[in-house]
Scaffold this motif. Structure first.
Motif, PDB file in Angstrom:
ATOM      1  N   PRO A  89      56.061  34.039  49.362  1.00  0.00           N
ATOM      2  CA  PRO A  89      54.595  33.980  49.284  1.00  0.00           C
ATOM      3  C   PRO A  89      53.884  34.493  50.531  1.00  0.00           C
ATOM      4  O   PRO A  89      52.713  34.849  50.456  1.00  0.00           O
ATOM      5  N   THR A  90      54.583  34.537  51.661  1.00  0.00           N
ATOM      6  CA  THR A  90      53.912  34.996  52.878  1.00  0.00           C
ATOM      7  C   THR A  90      54.646  36.161  53.528  1.00  0.00           C
ATOM      8  O   THR A  90      54.385  36.514  54.678  1.00  0.00           O
ATOM      9  N   GLY A  91      55.572  36.774  52.794  1.00  0.00           N
ATOM     10  CA  GLY A  91      56.420  37.803  53.406  1.00  0.00           C
ATOM     11  C   GLY A  91      55.881  39.216  53.315  1.00  0.00           C
ATOM     12  O   GLY A  91      56.464  40.154  53.846  1.00  0.00           O
ATOM     13  N   GLY A  92      54.749  39.388  52.626  1.00  0.00           N
ATOM     14  CA  GLY A  92      54.213  40.733  52.452  1.00  0.00           C
ATOM     15  C   GLY A  92      53.403  41.177  53.657  1.00  0.00           C
ATOM     16  O   GLY A  92      53.277  40.449  54.631  1.00  0.00           O
ATOM     17  N   PRO A  93      52.851  42.404  53.572  1.00  0.00           N
ATOM     18  CA  PRO A  93      51.996  42.882  54.653  1.00  0.00           C
ATOM     19  C   PRO A  93      50.825  41.908  54.824  1.00  0.00           C
ATOM     20  O   PRO A  93      50.316  41.384  53.841  1.00  0.00           O
ATOM     21  N   ASP A  94      50.432  41.661  56.035  1.00  0.00           N
ATOM     22  CA  ASP A  94      49.339  40.735  56.349  1.00  0.00           C
ATOM     23  C   ASP A  94      49.588  39.328  55.816  1.00  0.00           C
ATOM     24  O   ASP A  94      48.650  38.597  55.492  1.00  0.00           O
ATOM     25  N   GLY A  95      50.844  38.970  55.687  1.00  0.00           N
ATOM     26  CA  GLY A  95      51.156  37.599  55.280  1.00  0.00           C
ATOM     27  C   GLY A  95      50.899  37.313  53.817  1.00  0.00           C
ATOM     28  O   GLY A  95      50.840  36.155  53.405  1.00  0.00           O
ATOM     29  N   GLY A  96      50.777  38.362  53.007  1.00  0.00           N
ATOM     30  CA  GLY A  96      50.531  38.168  51.576  1.00  0.00           C
ATOM     31  C   GLY A  96      51.819  37.971  50.790  1.00  0.00           C
ATOM     32  O   GLY A  96      52.919  37.974  51.347  1.00  0.00           O
ATOM     33  N   ARG A  97      51.649  37.848  49.459  1.00  0.00           N
ATOM     34  CA  ARG A  97      52.775  37.590  48.569  1.00  0.00           C
ATOM     35  C   ARG A  97      53.637  38.840  48.418  1.00  0.00           C
ATOM     36  O   ARG A  97      53.121  39.950  48.321  1.00  0.00           O
ATOM     37  N   ARG A  98      54.933  38.632  48.380  1.00  0.00           N
ATOM     38  CA  ARG A  98      55.868  39.739  48.210  1.00  0.00           C
ATOM     39  C   ARG A  98      56.902  39.340  47.165  1.00  0.00           C
ATOM     40  O   ARG A  98      57.397  38.213  47.189  1.00  0.00           O
ATOM     41  N   THR A  99      57.234  40.242  46.265  1.00  0.00           N
ATOM     42  CA  THR A  99      58.271  39.929  45.277  1.00  0.00           C
ATOM     43  C   THR A  99      59.328  41.025  45.286  1.00  0.00           C
ATOM     44  O   THR A  99      59.030  42.187  45.561  1.00  0.00           O
ATOM     45  N   TRP A 100      60.550  40.627  44.995  1.00  0.00           N
ATOM     46  CA  TRP A 100      61.640  41.588  44.784  1.00  0.00           C
ATOM     47  C   TRP A 100      62.232  41.339  43.406  1.00  0.00           C
ATOM     48  O   TRP A 100      62.556  40.191  43.060  1.00  0.00           O
ATOM     49  N   THR A 101      62.400  42.403  42.656  1.00  0.00           N
ATOM     50  CA  THR A 101      63.089  42.268  41.366  1.00  0.00           C
ATOM     51  C   THR A 101      64.599  42.193  41.636  1.00  0.00           C
ATOM     52  O   THR A 101      65.073  42.460  42.751  1.00  0.00           O
ATOM     53  N   TYR A 102      65.335  41.895  40.579  1.00  0.00           N
ATOM     54  CA  TYR A 102      66.800  41.899  40.696  1.00  0.00           C
ATOM     55  C   TYR A 102      67.295  43.279  41.112  1.00  0.00           C
ATOM     56  O   TYR A 102      68.195  43.410  41.944  1.00  0.00           O
ATOM     57  N   GLY A 103      66.691  44.316  40.545  1.00  0.00           N
ATOM     58  CA  GLY A 103      67.087  45.674  40.894  1.00  0.00           C
ATOM     59  C   GLY A 103      66.847  45.957  42.374  1.00  0.00           C
ATOM     60  O   GLY A 103      67.685  46.539  43.060  1.00  0.00           O
ATOM     61  N   PRO A 159      80.375  36.807  74.525  1.00  0.00           N
ATOM     62  CA  PRO A 159      80.662  38.219  74.772  1.00  0.00           C
ATOM     63  C   PRO A 159      80.998  39.000  73.512  1.00  0.00           C
ATOM     64  O   PRO A 159      80.788  40.207  73.461  1.00  0.00           O
ATOM     65  N   GLU A 160      81.503  38.307  72.471  1.00  0.00           N
ATOM     66  CA  GLU A 160      81.884  39.045  71.264  1.00  0.00           C
ATOM     67  C   GLU A 160      80.692  39.399  70.380  1.00  0.00           C
ATOM     68  O   GLU A 160      80.817  40.169  69.435  1.00  0.00           O
ATOM     69  N   LEU A 161      79.546  38.796  70.703  1.00  0.00           N
ATOM     70  CA  LEU A 161      78.341  39.024  69.895  1.00  0.00           C
ATOM     71  C   LEU A 161      77.829  40.440  70.169  1.00  0.00           C
ATOM     72  O   LEU A 161      77.263  40.720  71.220  1.00  0.00           O
ATOM     73  N   ARG A 162      78.028  41.333  69.183  1.00  0.00           N
ATOM     74  CA  ARG A 162      77.678  42.738  69.410  1.00  0.00           C
ATOM     75  C   ARG A 162      76.235  43.037  69.038  1.00  0.00           C
ATOM     76  O   ARG A 162      75.643  43.965  69.570  1.00  0.00           O
ATOM     77  N   HIS A 163      75.691  42.279  68.070  1.00  0.00           N
ATOM     78  CA  HIS A 163      74.348  42.604  67.579  1.00  0.00           C
ATOM     79  C   HIS A 163      73.515  41.355  67.413  1.00  0.00           C
ATOM     80  O   HIS A 163      74.023  40.325  66.973  1.00  0.00           O
ATOM     81  N   VAL A 164      72.218  41.503  67.742  1.00  0.00           N
ATOM     82  CA  VAL A 164      71.232  40.503  67.326  1.00  0.00           C
ATOM     83  C   VAL A 164      70.199  41.255  66.504  1.00  0.00           C
ATOM     84  O   VAL A 164      69.628  42.244  66.975  1.00  0.00           O
ATOM     85  N   PHE A 165      69.987  40.823  65.266  1.00  0.00           N
ATOM     86  CA  PHE A 165      69.008  41.462  64.387  1.00  0.00           C
ATOM     87  C   PHE A 165      67.823  40.529  64.202  1.00  0.00           C
ATOM     88  O   PHE A 165      68.005  39.340  63.933  1.00  0.00           O
ATOM     89  N   VAL A 166      66.627  41.120  64.352  1.00  0.00           N
ATOM     90  CA  VAL A 166      65.404  40.317  64.359  1.00  0.00           C
ATOM     91  C   VAL A 166      64.504  40.737  63.205  1.00  0.00           C
ATOM     92  O   VAL A 166      64.254  41.928  63.015  1.00  0.00           O
ATOM     93  N   THR A 167      64.008  39.747  62.480  1.00  0.00           N
ATOM     94  CA  THR A 167      63.073  40.068  61.391  1.00  0.00           C
ATOM     95  C   THR A 167      61.721  39.407  61.646  1.00  0.00           C
ATOM     96  O   THR A 167      61.624  38.430  62.388  1.00  0.00           O
ATOM     97  N   GLY A 168      60.682  39.974  61.033  1.00  0.00           N
ATOM     98  CA  GLY A 168      59.359  39.339  61.055  1.00  0.00           C
ATOM     99  C   GLY A 168      58.621  39.436  62.377  1.00  0.00           C
ATOM    100  O   GLY A 168      57.852  38.541  62.695  1.00  0.00           O
TER     101      GLY A 168
END
Ligand code: AMP
Ligand code: DBH
Length: 548
Positions: free
Chosen positions: A47-61, A156-165
């Motif tokens: 509900p808040t994941g879209g642009p400007d914090g709006g609603r976002r949906t993903w289909t199964y596809g 030391p084994e941590l090769r990547h940190v991925f950041v979202t949002g």
């Protein structure tokens, strides 16, 4: 050598396959099939994941394609089959994109909770040798990039940190990872159904948390069984109110159950009525799961709420004991069927049935999913108690692990020689086969569904220079059910300290806030048993006069 993850002996595995419990499915294959069958159905609502914090949906596809592209991108960055990836995401759509990508690669998500801090995350990373760590930029006013920077210092084994949002800072934006999977098709199909799919967390009762190895086949069976018992169909709308990575909202029947059924998953950023009720109305939510303190809150708020909650058919309540009085109020207040669930990330899940008599629904914690779930109720010497008597719950079955990941010493204690898991719960079984949780033998506080290992908190208290000894027990709390009370003996030569100062100290140790003791009581000695050991039993009785 002890295998990293003890598994079912061949005879059991064969039986579970023959019985049709294990069907040779994988998470990645499951999503692919659903996407092929109904690509345009909505899978995820954020509900808040879209642009400007709006609603976002993903289909199964879309979810399927995103998982493929993320899998291709992660593969290109060197994340491969068998790698561990600590996933610490709030209730956002990317959680599903990432975990289904990892499932397809055969890399194992390690499901951390947003509340975890340096102590827990540092441990998960170092103990599993994690290759990557996935975080939100910020969430709930906390900056996870700062946490990641500190975690990285000791991993030391941590090769990547991925950041979202948000701004990834020194790390990589998750949105930059996905690649067009062509011409190299992604590696879906590689993990076999019997392979490990992920490591789930245990609330634990020891100083360090334990990791729970779950396979595709066993978990998908528990999910399929849950769907049947909770009435989840393609028309259901499941609201993820609790943290998405927790075993309850993931699998009982949870988001994975909903996706398995081809239903819709709605992600609530928070579990409180102010946020969840509008979503129930606008998204037509039919089913959700809550821990008891939240169920109380919802029950109190519903009659005064301006929102239409009439789409809600089923409210699951579990994670901690739900009182009979509170249970009776759910139906009238929310206009839905209460379903009690007594589950554990180690496996066994019990549900009251939707058509059970009301008395059974409000007074029991349900019965197992599977006819092949074996339930033993035993005394302190592992002898079965008479039918209906109270004792320790031991269990074995088609979706209950045979051992924690890489923990031979714990396993010798937590499992019997013939493979039963010692749940640490004290139960009795009614004549209809329903379980009633009567108490707990494990050294743990169940703070409204959040499990706290007493020993873990005691270790932090002992690190305080003024603390000579510490014991942590549960005391009753009208809202949470239990909260933590730390009994502390100070060193004779220590400067005087206050309870709040001790709590502040624990907080600065960098652990999840829910583990900080709610109250500190200074004592000069602990009660002891006949042989001179500290008597936790007496301390518990002092904290809760209701406990015998
Ligand atoms: P964990 O092993 O960390 O997944 O936590 C599972 C534990 O939560 C169980 O062994 C119980 O102690 C507790 N629990 C879960 N659901 C219930 C319930 N409905 N009533 C009482 N205790 C519960
Ligand atoms: O508390 C739990 O761990 C739990 C509760 C309800 C759980 O793992 C589950 C259902 O699957």
């Amino acid at each position: 050598m002890t295998a990293a993850a003890p598994t079912w002996p061949a005879g059991f595995a064969e039986r579970y396959r023959e019985a049709g419990w294990w069907r040779g499915e994988t998470f990645g294959g499951m999503l692919r099939e659903r996407a092929a069958a109904h690509p345009d159905r909505i899978a995820i609502v954020d509900p808040t994941g879209g642009p400007d914090g709006g609603r976002r949906t993903w289909t199964y596809g879309e979810l399927d394609l995103r998982a493929d592209r993320m899998a291709a991108g992660l593969t290109a960055r060197g994340v491969g089959a068998g790698d561990k990836v600590v996933v610490q995401l709030p209730n956002v759509a990317e959680f599903f994109e990432v975990v289904f990508a990892l499932f397809r690669i055969g890399a194992l998500p390690v499901f951390a909770l947003p509340a975890h801090r340096r102590t827990e995350i540092g441990y998960f990373c170092s103990f599993t040798g994690a290759a990557a760590y996935v975080i939100p930029a910020t969430h709930g006013g906390f900056d996870y990039r700062e946490l990641a920077a500190r975690v990285r210092e000791d991993a030391p084994e941590l090769r990547h940190v991925f950041v979202t949002g948000g701004d990834p800072g020194a790390f990589t934006a998750l949105s930059e990872v996905p690649l067009d999977p062509n011409p190299e098709p992604p590696v879906h199909g590689r993990p076999a159904p019997r392979d490990l799919a992920f490591l789930q967390l245990s609330g634990g009762s020891t100083g360090v948390p334990k990791l729970i190895p779950r396979t595709h086949d066993d978990y998908l069976y528990s999910v399929r069984g849950s769907n049947e018992l909770c009435g989840v169909t393609a028309d259901s709308v499941y609201l993820v109110a609790l943290p998405a990575a927790h075993n309850f909202p993931l699998s009982s029947p949870g988001s994975i159950g909903a996706l398995y059924a081809g239903a819709r998953v709605v992600l609530s950023p928070q579990p409180v009525p102010d946020v969840a009720f509008p979503l129930i109305e606008s998204e037509g939510v039919t089913i959700t799961g809550l821990v008891p303190p939240l169920a109380l809150l919802w029950t109190d708020a519903a009659p005064r709420s301006p929102y239409d909650l009439s789409s809600l058919d089923v409210l699951l309540v579990g994670g901690a004991k739900f009182s009979e009085e509170a249970a009776r109020r759910v139906g009238p207040a929310l206009g839905c069927t209460l379903q009690q669930v007594f589950g554990m990330a180690e496996g066994l899940v019990n549900y009251t049935r939707l058509d059970d008599p009301l008395e059974t629904i409000v007074t029991t914690q349900g019965r197992p999913i599977s006819p092949d779930d074996e339930i033993l109720v035993v005394d302190d010497e592992d002898r079965e108690v008479p039918a209906g008597a109270t004792g320790h719950l031991l269990t074995r079955g088609p979706y209950t692990i045979r051992g924690y990941w890489n923990a031979p010493t714990h396993n010798a204690r937590s499992f019997t020689a013939d493979g039963f898991y010692r749940t640490g719960d004290i139960v009795r079984v009614t004549p209809t086969g329903h379980l009633v949780v009567e108490g707990r033998a494990k050294d743990q506080i169940n703070r409204g569904g959040e499990k706290i290992a007493a020993e873990e908190v005691e270790n932090h208290l002992l690190a305080h220079p003024a603390v000579h000894d510490a014991n942590v027990v549960a005391e009753p709390d009208p809202y949470l059910g239990e909260r933590t009370l730390a009994y502390v003996i100070l060193r004779a030569d220590a400067e005087p300290v206050t309870g709040p100062a001790v709590k502040r100290f624990v907080r600065t140790r960098g652990l999840a806030a829910y583990k900080v003791p709610d109250r500190v009581e200074f004592v000069t000695a602990f009660p002891t048993t006949g042989v001179g050991k500290v008597s936790k039993k007496d301390l518990r009785a002092a904290a809760d006069p209701g406990v015998s």
